[in-house]
Design a protein around this motif. Structure first.
Motif, short mmCIF file in Angstrom:
data_model
loop_
_atom_site.label_atom_id
_atom_site.label_comp_id
_atom_site.label_asym_id
_atom_site.label_seq_id
_atom_site.Cartn_x
_atom_site.Cartn_y
_atom_site.Cartn_z
N LEU A 101 0.64 -1.07 -0.06
CA LEU A 101 -0.13 -0.10 -0.03
C LEU A 101 1.17 1.36 0.07
CD1 LEU A 101 -2.65 1.57 0.47
CD2 LEU A 101 -2.27 1.34 2.82
N ALA A 102 1.87 1.33 0.71
CA ALA A 102 2.63 2.55 0.77
C ALA A 102 3.46 2.85 -0.48
CB ALA A 102 3.83 2.42 2.12
N ALA A 103 4.07 1.98 -1.06
CA ALA A 103 4.80 1.99 -2.07
C ALA A 103 3.68 2.36 -3.31
CB ALA A 103 5.36 0.81 -2.65
N ARG A 104 2.27 1.91 -3.69
CA ARG A 104 1.29 2.14 -4.51
C ARG A 104 1.15 3.45 -4.30
NH1 ARG A 104 -3.06 -0.77 -4.29
NH2 ARG A 104 -2.52 -1.32 -2.06
N PHE A 105 0.72 4.09 -3.12
CA PHE A 105 0.04 5.37 -2.89
C PHE A 105 1.19 6.25 -3.13
CE2 PHE A 105 -1.53 9.06 -0.80
CZ PHE A 105 -2.94 8.68 -0.81
N TRP A 114 -7.93 3.53 3.26
CA TRP A 114 -6.79 4.39 3.84
C TRP A 114 -6.96 5.57 2.96
CZ3 TRP A 114 -3.45 3.05 7.35
CH2 TRP A 114 -3.74 1.83 7.84
N GLN A 115 -6.79 6.84 3.82
CA GLN A 115 -6.85 8.29 3.48
C GLN A 115 -5.37 8.85 3.63
OE1 GLN A 115 -10.91 9.39 5.07
NE2 GLN A 115 -11.47 9.09 2.91
N HIS A 117 14.65 13.87 -3.85
CA HIS A 117 13.65 14.70 -3.29
C HIS A 117 13.24 13.81 -1.93
CE1 HIS A 117 13.52 18.12 -5.94
NE2 HIS A 117 13.37 17.18 -6.91
N MET A 118 12.67 14.12 -1.05
CA MET A 118 12.31 13.45 -0.11
C MET A 118 10.36 14.07 -0.01
SD MET A 118 14.31 11.23 1.15
CE MET A 118 13.56 10.75 2.45
N VAL A 119 9.66 12.98 0.10
CA VAL A 119 8.20 13.02 0.24
C VAL A 119 7.91 12.15 1.59
CG1 VAL A 119 5.89 13.05 -0.66
CG2 VAL A 119 7.85 13.32 -2.17
N ALA A 120 7.24 12.73 2.51
CA ALA A 120 6.71 12.16 3.59
C ALA A 120 5.23 12.60 3.62
CB ALA A 120 7.32 12.75 5.14
N PHE A 121 4.27 11.34 3.99
CA PHE A 121 3.11 11.34 4.00
C PHE A 121 2.60 10.54 5.36
CE2 PHE A 121 3.89 8.50 0.78
CZ PHE A 121 3.12 7.42 0.78
N ALA A 147 0.53 3.82 15.22
CA ALA A 147 -0.72 3.39 16.00
C ALA A 147 -1.50 2.47 14.95
CB ALA A 147 -1.45 4.47 16.42
N ALA A 148 -2.46 1.86 15.37
CA ALA A 148 -3.47 1.01 14.83
C ALA A 148 -4.46 2.02 13.70
CB ALA A 148 -4.52 0.16 15.56
N GLY A 149 -4.21 1.74 12.31
CA GLY A 149 -4.89 2.43 11.59
C GLY A 149 -4.21 3.80 11.18
N VAL A 150 -3.01 3.61 11.17
CA VAL A 150 -2.07 4.85 10.87
C VAL A 150 -0.78 4.46 10.40
CG1 VAL A 150 -0.95 6.91 11.75
CG2 VAL A 150 -2.91 6.61 12.63
N LEU A 151 -0.33 4.84 9.15
CA LEU A 151 0.79 4.60 8.52
C LEU A 151 1.35 5.87 8.14
CD1 LEU A 151 2.05 1.79 7.53
CD2 LEU A 151 1.01 2.32 5.45
#
Length: 176
Positions: free
Chosen positions: A74-78, A168-169, A153-157, A136-140
């Motif tokens: 999920l993290a890589a796709r998003f 996931w939003q 560059h660096m991108v954090a989300f 936390a649970a439900g947080v990435l």
């Protein structure tokens, strides 16, 4: 080959009219009534989609479109979709349903600044390394290094799981 001529015949108008003895309401309802019978039932059954069959021949329930999407990538796709928005390769509206209201405001402001946009012809950025953490649970929380030509560059989300829909939003984003 012999050619066959297609002939059409027309009946006189008097032959098509209802008999004078039949009431007009009966003729109208007979014409509007749906036809029933075995032929109609066969047609209705032919229109119904057949159940999905597995290679073994047994019927299986159709799967949900997101059933194949696991949270592992999920993290890589998003991150890829987010970087495409920030570099101008993807319109921001495509991520609208995957963001919270605050996340969309941050993303719109950041995309307007164009931190990953290069002057001239747009070049497709490449994701180098994706780091993810679940505080936390439900947080990435995700940090990704983006290679765009000779620049990095660096991108954090931050992604949060919606309580009701379990989707996931994007809640926050930052790029440098």
């Amino acid at each position: 080959m012999a050619e066959t001529a297609l002939r059409t015949t027309t009946a006189p108008a008097s032959a098509l009219a209802a008999p004078a003895s039949a009431p007009a309401a009966t003729t109208a309802t007979a014409a509007a009534a749906p036809a029933t019978g075995p032929a109609i039932r066969r047609l209705a059954a032919a229109r119904r989609p057949a159940p999905h069959r597995a290679p073994t021949g047994r019927a299986v329930a159709p799967r949900h479109p997101r059933a194949a999407c696991d949270d592992g990538d999920l993290a890589a796709r998003f991150a890829l979709r987010l970087v495409e928005v920030l570099s101008g390769l993807r319109p921001i509206g495509q991520l609208a349903r995957h963001t919270t209201h605050d996340g969309y405001r941050l993303l719109a402001r950041l995309a307007g600044q164009g931190p990953l946009r290069r002057p001239g012809q747009p070049q497709r950025p490449r994701l180098a390394r994706v780091h993810e953490s679940a505080p936390a649970a439900g947080v990435l929380e995700v940090c990704v290094r983006v290679e765009s030509g000779e620049r990095h560059h660096m991108v954090a989300f931050r992604l949060e799981r919606h309580r009701r829909t379990e989707q996931w939003q994007l809640a926050a984003v930052e790029a440098r």
